[in-house]
Design an enzyme around this catalytic site. Sequence first.
Site, PDB file in Angstrom:
ATOM      1  N   ASN A  24      -9.168   4.294  45.007  1.00  0.00           N
ATOM      2  CA  ASN A  24      -9.590   3.600  43.787  1.00  0.00           C
ATOM      3  C   ASN A  24      -8.837   2.267  43.731  1.00  0.00           C
ATOM      4  O   ASN A  24      -8.028   1.977  44.618  1.00  0.00           O
ATOM      5  CB  ASN A  24      -9.332   4.470  42.547  1.00  0.00           C
ATOM      6  CG  ASN A  24      -7.869   4.839  42.384  1.00  0.00           C
ATOM      7  OD1 ASN A  24      -6.995   4.158  42.910  1.00  0.00           O
ATOM      8  ND2 ASN A  24      -7.612   5.919  41.672  1.00  0.00           N
ATOM      9  N   ASP A 213     -17.644  11.416  38.405  1.00  0.00           N
ATOM     10  CA  ASP A 213     -16.308  10.827  38.252  1.00  0.00           C
ATOM     11  C   ASP A 213     -16.375   9.306  38.376  1.00  0.00           C
ATOM     12  O   ASP A 213     -15.652   8.583  37.695  1.00  0.00           O
ATOM     13  CB  ASP A 213     -15.366  11.418  39.308  1.00  0.00           C
ATOM     14  CG  ASP A 213     -13.965  10.888  39.165  1.00  0.00           C
ATOM     15  OD1 ASP A 213     -13.329  11.188  38.137  1.00  0.00           O
ATOM     16  OD2 ASP A 213     -13.504  10.148  40.057  1.00  0.00           O
TER      17      ASP A 213
END
Length: 307
Positions: A24, A213
């Site tokens: 991320n 997600d």
Amino acid sequence: MGCQQFSDCLKGVIKRIMRPDDANIAGNVHGGTILKMIEEAGAIISTRHCNSQSGEKCVAALARVERTDFLSPMCIGEVGNVSAEITYTSKHSVEVQVNVLAENILTGAKRLTNRATLWYVPLSLTNVDKVVEVPPIEYERQELEEAGRKRYEDQKLERLETKQRNGEYILPVVNPDQYTVGYSQSSLIHLVGPSDCTLHGYVHGGVTMKLMDEVAGIVAARHCKTNIVTASVDAINFHRKIQKGCIITISGRMTFTSNKSMEIEVFVDADTLVGESQEKYRAVSAFFTYVSLSKEAKPLPVPQLVY
Ligand SMILES: CC(C)(COP(=O)(O)OP(=O)(O)OC[C@H]1O[C@@H](n2cnc3c(N)ncnc32)[C@H](O)[C@@H]1OP(=O)(O)O)[C@@H](O)C(=O)NCCC(=O)NCCS
């Protein structure tokens, strides 16, 4: 000869090095990537177990994931060790408990990053609408079987009490005010391809959770404009299958902010474009909790949601 004859058959481990494309923006592994690895490990051992006797061949489909906490981040360059174990079987379902460890490849040191419990249901390879029977496992001690039966009965009761939220849709908002629900609500649209699917041609639960997600992360980042991480995911029930060729819309909206966390509701809506019957339906919904992080990876206060 059944799996219960070989206790190793009830356990499985997946290991892989975490790479930059798993990261991320904070540089850690995406929560969704970990959920996908957890689901893969569970699908492998439950499918293996359900085919361990000379019955009808089948593929295990993910039916439910219990609430999952992300205890510690996994870093790029570490080895993700996902170990799964079958801990209970009912007549038609398999409970799998999964532990995720992050291993420092240089020192061998390991730390626990996640623990999850998943339920799989075996579906006949030749008739995807037919649920087949699960071979029973043998328990080392009777208490283990009793504790498993209690978890099974508890989740069954919880499923009866919490009805699926159908019919609510997230509509676009023009010029939303800052920090309102409309300010951060987001959607992803995805065409379900063969690489997303099981041997049956239906989406893997892990693929869906990864997309969910991703949307929840976009909502959180839009709201607080900082690095964000998944803190937990509430129990998810997978009521309906999603077939190859469907278009899925994954939508997320913020439902609550506390001092340092954000609750985000995510819906997955499937649209069957190809085939005889054309239908739109809600396949899954779930709540994710996200935390906003400073540059030093410390939790930050989040802007409060304006209702
Ligand atoms: C799982 C599924 C086959 C169950 O269908 P169903 O019509 O509820 O089937 P049944 O009522 O006959 O139940 C079969 C078994 O599944 C179990 N089950 C059903 N839904 C469940 C859930 N949400 N969680 C855990 N177990 C579940 C039941 O307890 C039953 O086992 P038991 O007889 O030992 O108690 C169906 O909900 C489905 O296809 N879901 C989608 C699966 C999928 O595609 N997953 C990936 C999604 S992206």
